[in-house]
Design an enzyme around this catalytic site. Sequence first.
Site, PDB file in Angstrom:
ATOM      1  N   HIS A 382       0.814  -1.215   0.000  1.00  0.00           N
ATOM      2  CA  HIS A 382       0.000   0.000   0.000  1.00  0.00           C
ATOM      3  C   HIS A 382       0.852   1.272   0.000  1.00  0.00           C
ATOM      4  O   HIS A 382       0.328   2.373  -0.177  1.00  0.00           O
ATOM      5  CB  HIS A 382      -0.937   0.002   1.211  1.00  0.00           C
ATOM      6  CG  HIS A 382      -2.268   0.635   0.944  1.00  0.00           C
ATOM      7  ND1 HIS A 382      -2.473   1.585  -0.025  1.00  0.00           N
ATOM      8  CD2 HIS A 382      -3.479   0.449   1.528  1.00  0.00           C
ATOM      9  CE1 HIS A 382      -3.734   1.969  -0.029  1.00  0.00           C
ATOM     10  NE2 HIS A 382      -4.373   1.283   0.907  1.00  0.00           N
ATOM     11  N   ASP A 386      -2.505   2.030  -4.555  1.00  0.00           N
ATOM     12  CA  ASP A 386      -3.805   2.186  -3.919  1.00  0.00           C
ATOM     13  C   ASP A 386      -4.760   1.139  -4.469  1.00  0.00           C
ATOM     14  O   ASP A 386      -4.506   0.506  -5.506  1.00  0.00           O
ATOM     15  CB  ASP A 386      -4.353   3.597  -4.170  1.00  0.00           C
ATOM     16  CG  ASP A 386      -3.519   4.671  -3.486  1.00  0.00           C
ATOM     17  OD1 ASP A 386      -3.005   4.401  -2.382  1.00  0.00           O
ATOM     18  OD2 ASP A 386      -3.381   5.767  -4.065  1.00  0.00           O
TER      19      ASP A 386
END
Length: 405
Positions: A382, A386
């Site tokens: 992450h 995204d």
Amino acid sequence: MPVSLAMPQFGQSVTEGTVAAWLKSEGDSVERDESLLTISTDKIDTDLPCPETGVLLRVCVAEGETVAAGTVLAWVGQAGEEVPDASASPTDASVPAQAPNQAEPVSSPKRRPVRSAGGRTGFLSPVVARLAAEHNVDLDAIRGSGRGGRITRKDIERHIADRSTGTAVRDPDTAPQPLTPMRAAIAEHMSRSVRTSPHVTTIHEFDMGAAVRHRADHRVAWEERGLRVTLLVYLMKAATEALLQVPAVNASLTAEGIRQFAEVHLGMAVAVQGGLMVPVVRDTQTMSLEDMAAALAGVTEKARARKLKVEDLEGGTFTITNHGTGGSVAGTPIIHQPQAAILGFGTVVKRPVVRGSSHLLPDADDAIVIRPVAFCSLSFDHRLLDGAVADEFMAAVHTSLQQWS
């Protein structure tokens, strides 16, 4: 004249190895290129071949001991020949093919002194020093089993196991078994990946019908050519095309920033005895479906025959793991560092699927059909990606799988 077998240097980043097992004993007859022992490093397990036909005159390094590249492991010669003393240099024929160019002599890396909290100073291999530091091991509490009382990785692993049970006196029948070198390397890498990357997993349902039909139509012709094209190969092809469309996924995070790769080098997780290896299929963006099938078969065979070299395991930009071979429907694989993501392939099964109008309300045109379906999961870092980008990539994979005719 006896010939020595030395510890090779397995690539620039691997300067030592552990003798995992001797396949022959002193006095045994051996043939040239016959497997003599198994070597384990942080990256690979491999068998070393015998340099000459003759007799294994002397074993110089015991099982479980870690030594630097260039260290003499054994001497091979004719029965009754005298073995040189321990200070003798390796002979020209002693280092297998994985070793560096013999025009460039192998230099043993300097061992770094390590001082424990109790003041004990000794020389540890980098692997042992790192393992001891990660688990906060008091070196004074360990009695080394290596040469000259040197602490080996097995000693550290045994101490950690004893500490976890709260006792140093173990019943031999119930004592925990030390980690194998491969298992220890996997444990270290997986733990480091979870500590390093904030993992997020997105799971998508893929209709594999087009790929299943295409494979059924061409399977006989492929088998006549000696090709085994599995559904995993279709996923490799689809993932490659998706990585070219969504290059943010074909990336890694470096100290300087995000590095995106123009080429696609797929790491393919392969189950082997005692663990898992991830050999790399390079430049899949240039390959046809048949080329990928042949390349996958090649690296899989090398992995299971313990013939991989370090360079076969390095340079991957994205990894695929086929956890569905054991019947797993969905999984959350751990990222193969330093890559941005890993794609998990669940088992393909027939499922009832509703087909019809695009809106969600029931409709007279709706019908329940049977389709071959797989759940595929993308675990991603992450810090780099995204959810929207990850889902864009998964949609591109699915679209590519639908285009076979």
